[in-house]
Design a protein around this motif. Sequence first.
Motif, short mmCIF file in Angstrom:
data_model
loop_
_atom_site.label_atom_id
_atom_site.label_comp_id
_atom_site.label_asym_id
_atom_site.label_seq_id
_atom_site.Cartn_x
_atom_site.Cartn_y
_atom_site.Cartn_z
N ASP A 1 0.71 8.87 5.56
CA ASP A 1 -0.70 9.24 5.37
C ASP A 1 -1.57 8.04 5.00
O ASP A 1 -2.44 8.11 4.12
CB ASP A 1 -0.83 10.32 4.30
CG ASP A 1 -0.32 9.87 2.94
OD1 ASP A 1 0.28 8.77 2.87
OD2 ASP A 1 -0.52 10.60 1.96
N ALA A 2 -1.35 6.92 5.65
CA ALA A 2 -2.18 5.73 5.46
C ALA A 2 -2.36 5.09 6.83
O ALA A 2 -1.43 5.05 7.64
CB ALA A 2 -1.53 4.75 4.48
N ALA B 1 2.22 5.00 0.31
CA ALA B 1 1.95 6.08 1.27
C ALA B 1 3.03 7.14 1.13
O ALA B 1 4.11 6.89 0.56
CB ALA B 1 1.89 5.55 2.70
N SER C 1 -5.50 2.57 9.36
CA SER C 1 -6.37 1.38 9.42
C SER C 1 -7.44 1.39 8.34
O SER C 1 -7.86 0.34 7.87
CB SER C 1 -7.01 1.28 10.81
OG SER C 1 -7.76 2.46 11.11
N ASP C 2 -7.88 2.58 7.95
CA ASP C 2 -8.87 2.66 6.87
C ASP C 2 -8.31 2.15 5.55
O ASP C 2 -9.07 1.82 4.63
CB ASP C 2 -9.35 4.11 6.69
CG ASP C 2 -10.17 4.60 7.88
OD1 ASP C 2 -10.60 3.75 8.69
OD2 ASP C 2 -10.36 5.83 8.00
N ASP C 3 -6.97 2.12 5.44
CA ASP C 3 -6.32 1.64 4.22
C ASP C 3 -5.79 0.22 4.37
O ASP C 3 -5.05 -0.27 3.51
CB ASP C 3 -5.15 2.57 3.87
CG ASP C 3 -5.60 4.03 3.75
OD1 ASP C 3 -6.31 4.34 2.78
OD2 ASP C 3 -5.25 4.85 4.63
N GLY C 4 -6.15 -0.45 5.46
CA GLY C 4 -5.70 -1.82 5.66
C GLY C 4 -4.36 -1.94 6.36
O GLY C 4 -3.78 -3.03 6.38
N ILE C 5 -3.86 -0.85 6.93
CA ILE C 5 -2.57 -0.87 7.62
C ILE C 5 -2.76 -1.41 9.04
O ILE C 5 -3.69 -1.01 9.74
CB ILE C 5 -1.95 0.54 7.67
CG1 ILE C 5 -1.88 1.15 6.26
CG2 ILE C 5 -0.56 0.49 8.30
CD1 ILE C 5 -1.08 0.34 5.28
N LYS D 1 0.87 -1.18 0.00
CA LYS D 1 0.00 0.00 0.00
C LYS D 1 0.90 1.22 0.00
O LYS D 1 1.67 1.44 0.94
CB LYS D 1 -0.91 0.00 1.24
CG LYS D 1 -1.72 1.28 1.43
CD LYS D 1 -2.70 1.50 0.29
CE LYS D 1 -3.49 2.78 0.50
NZ LYS D 1 -4.45 3.02 -0.60
N SER E 1 -6.33 7.20 9.66
CA SER E 1 -5.81 7.70 8.39
C SER E 1 -4.30 7.90 8.39
O SER E 1 -3.74 8.30 7.37
CB SER E 1 -6.49 9.03 8.03
OG SER E 1 -6.28 9.99 9.06
N THR E 2 -3.63 7.66 9.50
CA THR E 2 -2.18 7.80 9.58
C THR E 2 -1.59 6.63 10.37
O THR E 2 -2.30 5.91 11.06
CB THR E 2 -1.76 9.12 10.25
OG1 THR E 2 -2.28 9.15 11.60
CG2 THR E 2 -2.29 10.33 9.47
N VAL F 1 1.31 -5.14 2.82
CA VAL F 1 0.05 -5.63 3.37
C VAL F 1 -0.17 -7.10 3.03
O VAL F 1 -1.00 -7.78 3.66
CB VAL F 1 -1.14 -4.79 2.86
CG1 VAL F 1 -1.05 -3.36 3.40
CG2 VAL F 1 -1.19 -4.77 1.34
#
Length: 311
Positions: A138-139, A120, A141-145, A118, A167-168, A271
Amino acid sequence: MRDTRESRLLLVLLIAIAFALITVDIRGGEDSPVDGARQAAATVFGPVEKGVASAVDPVGNAIGAVRDSGERHNRISALERENAALKEKLGSDDRNRSRLRQFDTMLKTAGEGQYGIKGAQVIAIGAAQGFSWTVTIDAGSDDGILRDMTVLNGDGLVGRVTTVGPSTATVLLANDPDFTVGTRMENTDELGFATGQGDRPLSVQLLNGKARVKPGDRLVTFGSQADKPFVPGVPVGVVTRVDPSGGDLTRTIYVRPYVGFTKLDIVGVVVTAPRTNPRDEVLPKKPEKPKPTPTVTVTATPSGGASYPQQ
């Protein structure tokens, strides 16, 4: 003058005389009887008028100059704005090209290692107090991190995710003194543990105190159980110095990391781990050694003479 009947009569008389003189002057043309008086007045008042004019002209010129200067200033300001906008556009284009190169390199690295990543961007750096080396991306949990995911870029190992927000996320860099990662030597498969040392090379403790290692040898990540916090095969760095073993059970080497931790911008969070260990496949190709150029020595001999080999 007081406004009396005599003053009003005098004013009317002067106006009548003025009209009479104007009439006589117009009818007289070039032979006007008041021409001499006019010349005399010009002789008397001419220098005064010239002096006044010479005193007023610089003011007028200054006013004109100010007006022209204002116009020039406006033109210069407009050109400066256009130039600044052009520089900003060029700078933006350069930045975009740089990011595109970083993306391309990172995607190549991810493809060679079969890492699902992913992308970032680094948006903040942590305080360097207490030798803490962290960045914010700038990534989240909303991005799967998730916590304990491997972070890399096109050059190699960047670090691991330590805390995650919506978001971070915060990444502990590989050069932080609290950072440790298992490593494997290229070709020899010697295992060790690399520890960050801030702006100095990584310190690597090899498990084999008698391991044969030399400057220029390269290391990759060994990997972790269930691929967390580290997936295998990510380039770590190049050996720069080897301490003598001294009969110890372990051996210390110093490694220059591939990643420049002070200029991070585009990174990738792994990921999805690779299905198989890429081992050394992600390491950059070593530059080929230049082939020696054969040289030919020609010995000149006198004309008609013979050349004999030296004993």
